[in-house]
Write a protein that holds these residues in place. Sequence first.
Motif, short mmCIF file in Angstrom:
data_model
loop_
_atom_site.label_atom_id
_atom_site.label_comp_id
_atom_site.label_asym_id
_atom_site.label_seq_id
_atom_site.Cartn_x
_atom_site.Cartn_y
_atom_site.Cartn_z
N LEU A 221 0.83 -1.20 0.00
CA LEU A 221 0.00 0.00 0.00
C LEU A 221 0.87 1.26 0.00
N LEU A 222 1.92 1.24 0.79
CA LEU A 222 2.84 2.39 0.80
C LEU A 222 3.49 2.58 -0.56
N GLY A 223 3.84 1.48 -1.21
CA GLY A 223 4.47 1.56 -2.51
C GLY A 223 3.55 2.05 -3.61
N SER A 224 2.23 1.97 -3.37
CA SER A 224 1.26 2.37 -4.39
C SER A 224 0.74 3.78 -4.21
N SER A 225 1.12 4.46 -3.13
CA SER A 225 0.55 5.78 -2.86
C SER A 225 1.57 6.69 -2.21
N ALA A 226 1.94 7.74 -2.91
CA ALA A 226 2.84 8.75 -2.34
C ALA A 226 2.19 9.43 -1.13
N ARG A 227 0.88 9.59 -1.17
CA ARG A 227 0.19 10.25 -0.05
C ARG A 227 0.26 9.39 1.20
N LEU A 228 0.13 8.07 1.05
CA LEU A 228 0.25 7.21 2.22
C LEU A 228 1.68 7.21 2.75
N ARG A 229 2.66 7.22 1.85
CA ARG A 229 4.05 7.26 2.30
C ARG A 229 4.32 8.52 3.11
N GLU A 230 3.78 9.64 2.65
CA GLU A 230 3.98 10.90 3.38
C GLU A 230 3.25 10.88 4.72
N LEU A 231 2.10 10.25 4.75
CA LEU A 231 1.26 10.26 5.95
C LEU A 231 1.71 9.24 6.98
N LEU A 232 2.06 8.01 6.52
CA LEU A 232 2.28 6.91 7.45
C LEU A 232 3.61 6.19 7.24
N GLY A 233 4.39 6.58 6.24
CA GLY A 233 5.65 5.89 5.93
C GLY A 233 6.74 6.23 6.93
#
Length: 296
Positions: A221-233
């Motif tokens: 999921l992190l690899g598929s979404s830059a927004r998730l990486r910024e939020l929860l990575g």
Amino acid sequence: MTTKDRSLAALGLDDVPARQPLTYPGRPTPEPALLTGDELLQLDVRPLRLGEWFVEEQQEQQRLDEALAELGQVVTGRRHPVIAVGSNASPGQVAHKLTRLGIPATVPMVPVRVHGIGVGCSGHISPAGYVAGTPYVDRGAETTLVVAWLDSTQLKAVDDTEFPDYRRAILPGGEFEMTMPSGERLGGAYIYFSAHGVLADPVTGLPRPGGGDQSELLAALLGSSARLRELLGPDPAAWVRRAGADRELRERGTLVFGEEGWVLPQTEFLPYVDDAAALRLYDDLQPLDGSLPYRA
């Protein structure tokens, strides 16, 4: 008669995903068994009703209903079968949910072949920080899922851990065939399904398979979404640490799932939730003792 250590720790079944989110969904009961506190006692399957199966105890064998009565617990005919899709199949998690509330963790748990149900990923981030599993209707699927027989107090306690993120449906065995290891058919069973929909695979658009390694899922999921990486990575450990500690982050992450176009709505279970559907099933199947019965 057996002298084997049947503690959850000795069996490697003491994971509690609520405390260790990356262990989600925990290790399911691998065989028919009676959870009793921190032990998991084997059940000797017989071509009879569940209550007539034998419990393999330390010193002697006795029928399951006799063992439950001796422990001061409700017998199988007055319990509610609940299909577990996620961590409710894990003895460690079930014991944790119940004992922390002072409720005896005495629960028969049996792997059952279920037709028509697939296992996916819920379209939300749970309070513990992981992405939990959810069932979805797949008429061609045949899956082995653990069924836990809960008494009314236990069922209410589990309800409280699932709501409002999950809803409880009642599935009729005539539409969703459920076959016990004894060959007997269940007449019906409860199941919890996500109120947030099912995560779709971004490539195929089909439900993303659930029930696997949580770290791999979160990494994907992190690899598929830059927004998730910024939020929860940047990684799964950071995800569960940050999400588990901050409700606002969980809610924002859940919104990202939808905004990325990953969430499929769950509508197939709705006919089994409304009062009319539940009453129809109970009219056909409910015995006088109030339990969901078997269908031969």
